[in-house]
Enzyme design. Structure first.
Site, short mmCIF file in Angstrom:
data_model
loop_
_atom_site.label_atom_id
_atom_site.label_comp_id
_atom_site.label_asym_id
_atom_site.label_seq_id
_atom_site.Cartn_x
_atom_site.Cartn_y
_atom_site.Cartn_z
N CYS A 7 45.92 38.39 39.05
CA CYS A 7 45.47 39.46 38.14
C CYS A 7 46.72 40.18 37.61
O CYS A 7 47.81 39.61 37.66
CB CYS A 7 44.49 40.40 38.83
SG CYS A 7 45.14 41.27 40.27
N ASN A 10 47.94 42.79 41.12
CA ASN A 10 47.78 42.21 42.47
C ASN A 10 47.46 43.28 43.51
O ASN A 10 47.93 43.22 44.66
CB ASN A 10 49.02 41.39 42.86
CG ASN A 10 48.87 40.55 44.12
OD1 ASN A 10 49.82 40.33 44.84
ND2 ASN A 10 47.67 40.08 44.41
N CYS A 12 44.00 45.03 42.99
CA CYS A 12 42.54 45.24 42.92
C CYS A 12 41.78 43.91 42.97
O CYS A 12 41.13 43.61 43.98
CB CYS A 12 42.16 45.99 41.64
SG CYS A 12 42.81 47.68 41.57
N ARG A 13 41.83 43.13 41.90
CA ARG A 13 40.96 41.94 41.81
C ARG A 13 41.46 40.76 42.63
O ARG A 13 40.70 40.18 43.42
CB ARG A 13 40.80 41.53 40.33
CG ARG A 13 40.02 42.53 39.52
CD ARG A 13 40.17 42.29 38.03
NE ARG A 13 41.53 42.59 37.58
CZ ARG A 13 41.98 42.44 36.35
NH1 ARG A 13 41.18 41.94 35.42
NH2 ARG A 13 43.22 42.74 36.03
N SER A 14 42.71 40.34 42.43
CA SER A 14 43.15 39.11 43.11
C SER A 14 43.24 39.26 44.64
O SER A 14 42.96 38.27 45.34
CB SER A 14 44.46 38.57 42.51
OG SER A 14 45.51 39.49 42.59
N ASP A 123 38.73 44.66 34.69
CA ASP A 123 39.73 45.40 35.47
C ASP A 123 39.08 46.68 36.00
O ASP A 123 38.68 47.54 35.22
CB ASP A 123 40.89 45.72 34.53
CG ASP A 123 42.02 46.44 35.22
OD1 ASP A 123 41.82 46.90 36.37
OD2 ASP A 123 43.09 46.55 34.61
P1 4NP Z 1 44.45 44.50 39.18
O1 4NP Z 1 44.20 45.99 38.68
O2 4NP Z 1 45.16 43.78 38.05
O3 4NP Z 1 43.08 43.97 39.41
O4 4NP Z 1 45.29 44.60 40.43
C1 4NP Z 1 45.18 46.81 38.16
C2 4NP Z 1 46.07 47.42 39.01
C3 4NP Z 1 47.02 48.27 38.49
C4 4NP Z 1 47.08 48.51 37.14
C5 4NP Z 1 46.19 47.90 36.28
C6 4NP Z 1 45.24 47.04 36.79
N1 4NP Z 1 48.05 49.41 36.62
O5 4NP Z 1 48.05 49.65 35.39
O6 4NP Z 1 48.87 49.94 37.38
#
Ligand code: 4NP
Length: 151
Positions: A7, A10, A12-14, A123
């Site tokens: 993602c 790294n 939240c989703r992955s 997201d």
């Molecule tokens: P992820 O979510 O890609 O599922 O880990 C996010 C985590 C952090 C951010 C955006 C999405 N950020 O903008 O910091």
């Protein structure tokens, strides 16, 4: 089979995808491994987001040992499948390597549950949709195992 979940951050989703697939690999006694990484480096070295840790715990999964890392070119040799959560992750991954073998390893994860639709795992960082993310990933991982093991 070595699978990398990818993602943006790294956190939240992955990490949830990794935790869910790790559990199913054990349940099915598969000799697979799974890791996760992000296309961005904002959170390198950090634990998963507390909301992801809590959502995993709601389903009896422990993802607290995971730490965020950035995708590396070496991952394209190391892993058999590189599964993107959304179109932006997919495009960023495609742009990391010009090798057609590398590029063919990159897939949209929800195409396992919604073939050919290129649906995205939303997201949840700003809108808190972690239950929806969990359900989407749980189903996609079931379909992934069914497809790759021909069951
Ligand atoms: P992820 O979510 O890609 O599922 O880990 C996010 C985590 C952090 C951010 C955006 C999405 N950020 O903008 O910091």
């Amino acid at each position: 089979m070595k699978i990398l979940m990818v993602c943006l951050g790294n956190i939240c989703r992955s990490p949830l995808a990794q935790g869910i697939l790790e559990h199913k690999i054990k349940e099915h006694n598969l000799s697979w491994s799974v890791d996760s990484a992000g296309t961005a480096s904002y959170h390198v070295g950090n634990q998963p987001d507390p909301r992801s840790i809590q959502k995993a715990a709601d389903y009896k999964l422990d993802i607290t040992n995971q730490r965020s890392r950035k995708v590396d070119l070496k991952d394209f040799d190391e892993f058999d499948l590189i599964l993107a959560m959304d179109a932006s992750n997919y495009n960023n991954l495609q742009n990391l390597s010009e090798d057609p073998t590398h590029r063919s390893k990159v897939k949209m994860i929800l195409n396992y549950s919604y073939p050919g639709e290129n649906r995205q795992v939303p997201d949840p960082y700003y809108d808190d949709g972690f239950e929806n993310v969990y359900q989407l990933l749980d189903r996609a991982c079931d379909k992934l195992i069914a497809k790759e093991t021909n069951c």
